[in-house]
Design a protein around this motif. Structure first.
Motif: not given
Length: 314
Positions: A159-160, A162-164, A166-167, A258
């Motif tokens: 999850q972390v 995927r957050t990276q 998305a940024q 991604d």
């Protein structure tokens, strides 16, 4: 014929090479290549031929400065040789296990340095039982060690990541992977957190590589295998936290791609040494976790003639 004694002899004869070769300053992969080939079924003739081919690019070990105390060499790559000699003598006085228990915890948090090659070389040395290579791998980790933050706070590493993804991608001043890792540390941007287990780290590393086939993302897979082997000598939480941060940093360093576990790109050949290392990592991790994706990767490597059909699969 059992190739283990012959392999160990080749490893002993190879420790006097410098860990980097010119002009690229890339890492010497010969010991890891030979181990991977032997594990996958290579015979003595094949190992000998590969050694003859690969060693042409290597250079003799640079002797380095005289150290008043071995710890003066930590974090100084020019001190690799005296550090290797120190750890070799320490292993001879005590044992491989005693040396690793005494020192590995200090260097392990910075395992992402030198594109993970220090920890990978050390893990192969442990796995294949080479005291000479243990000294070399530990010296490589010590010489490249930098103060690296870690925390044992639990995270969902996928999850972390995927957050990276998305940024906006992190901007770096160098193309080299190792320099990017150091930049993250220097800018206080090195990610921290602790996945639930080493198995979770391995799973997300494989997801990223299969979705991208990025050259440096491959090292995330081989490094998680290496970390699992080294974990015997470490506190479990510290080991997992170190690997978690390193994988998140590596993800940033390769552009925060991604990734989708269901979007598997075809296997590609990177170069001979990395193809064999990846094949052995997949087989080793399959034996540990039973994850069918590793088996799929090995089969694809053989079917695509990236690895030869003589390898011992399962």
């Amino acid at each position: 014929m059992d190739t283990q004694p012959y392999l160990l002899d080749l490893l002993d004869r190879g420790v006097n090479y410098d860990p980097h070769y010119l002009p690229s300053m890339n890492s010497d992969h010969l010991p890891m290549l030979l181990c991977a080939m032997a594990a996958l079924g290579a015979d003595q003739a094949q190992l000998s031929a590969e050694r003859e081919r690969y060693q042409q690019r290597l250079r003799p070990e640079v002797q380095g400065p005289t150290l008043a105390h071995w710890r003066d060499g930590i974090g100084r790559m020019e001190c690799y040789a005296p550090l290797r000699r120190h750890f070799s003598a320490e292993i001879e006085r005590s044992s491989v296990d005693a040396c690793l228990h005494a020192h590995l915890h200090e260097f392990f948090p910075s395992l992402a340095q030198t594109a993970f090659h220090g920890v990978i070389r050390l893990a192969y040395a442990i796995d294949f039982g080479s005291p000479a290579e243990v000294a070399a791998g530990l010296a490589y980790m010590a010489a490249s060690c930098v103060d690296t933050p870690i925390t044992t706070t639990r995270i969902n590493i996928a999850q972390v990541m995927r957050t990276q993804a998305a940024q906006p991608a992190q901007e770096f001043s160098s193309e080299r992977f190792g320099a990017r890792i150091r930049q993250l540390i220097e800018q206080d941007a090195y990610p921290e957190g602790c996945a639930a287990s080493m198995a979770e780290c391995a799973a997300v590393a494989l997801d990223v590589f299969r979705s991208t086939r990025n050259f440096f993302a491959l090292h995330m897979v081989t490094a998680t295998q290496a970390a699992r082997i080294c974990q015997t000598y470490l506190d479990e939480d510290i080991a997992t936290a170190s690997v978690s941060g390193a994988l998140l940093a590596a993800h940033l360093a390769v552009g925060s791609p991604d990734f989708d576990p269901n979007n598997v790109l075809p296997v590609v050949s990177l170069d001979e040494e990395h193809d064999y290392k990846y094949g052995w990592s997949c087989l080793s991790e399959y034996r540990r976790y039973g994850d069918a994706r590793y088996r799929e990767e090995i089969a694809a490597l053989v079917e695509g003639r990236i690895l030869p059909d003589w390898i011992t699969l399962f």
